[in-house]
Design a protein around this motif. Structure first.
Motif, PDB file in Angstrom:
ATOM      1  N   GLU A   1       0.825  -1.209   0.000  1.00  0.00           N
ATOM      2  CA  GLU A   1       0.000   0.000   0.000  1.00  0.00           C
ATOM      3  C   GLU A   1       0.859   1.258   0.000  1.00  0.00           C
ATOM      4  OE1 GLU A   1      -0.449  -2.579   2.025  1.00  0.00           O
ATOM      5  OE2 GLU A   1      -2.472  -3.313   1.581  1.00  0.00           O
ATOM      6  N   ILE A   2       1.971   1.213   0.723  1.00  0.00           N
ATOM      7  CA  ILE A   2       2.866   2.370   0.745  1.00  0.00           C
ATOM      8  C   ILE A   2       3.481   2.582  -0.633  1.00  0.00           C
ATOM      9  CG2 ILE A   2       5.057   3.236   1.658  1.00  0.00           C
ATOM     10  CD1 ILE A   2       4.203   1.964   4.341  1.00  0.00           C
ATOM     11  N   TYR A   3       3.955   1.498  -1.269  1.00  0.00           N
ATOM     12  CA  TYR A   3       4.526   1.620  -2.609  1.00  0.00           C
ATOM     13  C   TYR A   3       3.481   2.134  -3.605  1.00  0.00           C
ATOM     14  CZ  TYR A   3       8.590  -1.025  -0.939  1.00  0.00           C
ATOM     15  OH  TYR A   3       9.700  -1.452  -0.262  1.00  0.00           O
ATOM     16  N   GLU A   4       2.240   1.674  -3.486  1.00  0.00           N
ATOM     17  CA  GLU A   4       1.179   2.155  -4.373  1.00  0.00           C
ATOM     18  C   GLU A   4       0.916   3.637  -4.164  1.00  0.00           C
ATOM     19  OE1 GLU A   4      -2.160  -0.349  -3.548  1.00  0.00           O
ATOM     20  OE2 GLU A   4      -1.341  -2.050  -4.673  1.00  0.00           O
TER      21      GLU A   4
ATOM     22  N   THR B   1       7.781   5.872 -11.713  1.00  0.00           N
ATOM     23  CA  THR B   1       8.342   4.858 -10.835  1.00  0.00           C
ATOM     24  C   THR B   1       9.601   4.317 -11.494  1.00  0.00           C
ATOM     25  OG1 THR B   1       6.162   4.248  -9.981  1.00  0.00           O
ATOM     26  CG2 THR B   1       7.933   2.631  -9.708  1.00  0.00           C
ATOM     27  N   VAL B   2      10.743   4.494 -10.839  1.00  0.00           N
ATOM     28  CA  VAL B   2      12.007   4.016 -11.378  1.00  0.00           C
ATOM     29  C   VAL B   2      12.132   2.521 -11.096  1.00  0.00           C
ATOM     30  CG1 VAL B   2      14.514   4.282 -11.320  1.00  0.00           C
ATOM     31  CG2 VAL B   2      13.037   6.289 -11.023  1.00  0.00           C
ATOM     32  N   LEU B   3      12.020   2.144  -9.843  1.00  0.00           N
ATOM     33  CA  LEU B   3      11.992   0.767  -9.357  1.00  0.00           C
ATOM     34  C   LEU B   3      11.061   0.756  -8.154  1.00  0.00           C
ATOM     35  CD1 LEU B   3      15.836   0.006  -9.237  1.00  0.00           C
ATOM     36  CD2 LEU B   3      14.221  -0.954 -10.862  1.00  0.00           C
ATOM     37  N   GLU B   4      10.666  -0.432  -7.717  1.00  0.00           N
ATOM     38  CA  GLU B   4       9.867  -0.464  -6.498  1.00  0.00           C
ATOM     39  C   GLU B   4      10.698   0.114  -5.368  1.00  0.00           C
ATOM     40  OE1 GLU B   4       6.832  -3.598  -5.021  1.00  0.00           O
ATOM     41  OE2 GLU B   4       8.782  -4.135  -4.190  1.00  0.00           O
ATOM     42  N   GLY B   5      10.189   1.160  -4.744  1.00  0.00           N
ATOM     43  CA  GLY B   5      10.907   1.827  -3.669  1.00  0.00           C
ATOM     44  C   GLY B   5      11.690   3.055  -4.110  1.00  0.00           C
TER      45      GLY B   5
ATOM     46  N   ILE C   1      12.520   4.667  -0.721  1.00  0.00           N
ATOM     47  CA  ILE C   1      11.967   3.978   0.438  1.00  0.00           C
ATOM     48  C   ILE C   1      12.870   2.781   0.726  1.00  0.00           C
ATOM     49  CG2 ILE C   1       9.975   2.760   1.392  1.00  0.00           C
ATOM     50  CD1 ILE C   1       9.261   5.606   0.760  1.00  0.00           C
ATOM     51  N   SER C   2      13.361   2.687   1.942  1.00  0.00           N
ATOM     52  CA  SER C   2      14.230   1.566   2.304  1.00  0.00           C
ATOM     53  C   SER C   2      13.782   0.977   3.637  1.00  0.00           C
ATOM     54  CB  SER C   2      15.690   2.020   2.364  1.00  0.00           C
ATOM     55  OG  SER C   2      15.834   3.106   3.240  1.00  0.00           O
TER      56      SER C   2
ATOM     57  N   LEU D   1       9.771   1.706   7.793  1.00  0.00           N
ATOM     58  CA  LEU D   1      10.445   2.059   6.549  1.00  0.00           C
ATOM     59  C   LEU D   1      11.027   3.457   6.701  1.00  0.00           C
ATOM     60  CD1 LEU D   1       7.738   0.884   3.993  1.00  0.00           C
ATOM     61  CD2 LEU D   1       9.793  -0.343   4.692  1.00  0.00           C
ATOM     62  N   VAL D   2      12.111   3.718   5.999  1.00  0.00           N
ATOM     63  CA  VAL D   2      12.728   5.038   6.009  1.00  0.00           C
ATOM     64  C   VAL D   2      12.563   5.638   4.619  1.00  0.00           C
ATOM     65  CG1 VAL D   2      14.852   6.343   6.338  1.00  0.00           C
ATOM     66  CG2 VAL D   2      14.381   4.342   7.771  1.00  0.00           C
TER      67      VAL D   2
END
Length: 123
Positions: A47-50, A59-63, A81-82, A91-92
């Protein structure tokens, strides 16, 4: 590298606590926040990635997400996001700005991102 990230971007960092996917709660104040869940789908990361993808231009890559600021395209920000160092539910987020955008613009984008994430049911 980390040095390049902080040299070339004006970076704001904040933490996101995933609150989705709680199955059993013995301590309602602690467990939903600090429970370390092996399955990343249970932690609300999807949900955060969405939400981040919704906020971003690309979107470059997920995160990893990029958002163009302004019409010229020379001002942009990158969101990374890591995983947090303590638990799977933490998550940071690092939001780096490139270009000559004003402090006010940077704060507006930071707040817009936070509102987008909160609007998805995670805070």
């Amino acid at each position: 590298s980390a040095q390049q990230w902080y040299t070339h971007f004006r970076v704001f960092s904040f933490e996101i606590i995933c609150v989705g996917g709680v199955k059993t709660i013995s301590d309602p104040l602690i467990d939903p926040i600090l429970a370390n869940v092996e399955d990343p789908d249970c932690t609300g990361r999807k949900e955060i990635y969405e939400a981040c993808a919704k906020w971003a231009t690309t979107t470059v890559l997920e995160g990893i997400y990029c958002k163009t600021i302004g019409g010229e395209g020379d001002e942009f920000c990158v969101l990374r996001i890591s995983p947090g160092p303590v638990t799977a539910r933490l998550l940071v987020a690092g939001l780096g700005f490139r270009g000559s955008c004003s402090h006010g613009t940077r704060m507006e984008e930071l707040e817009a991102l936070k509102r987008t994430i909160e609007g998805r049911g995670v805070g």
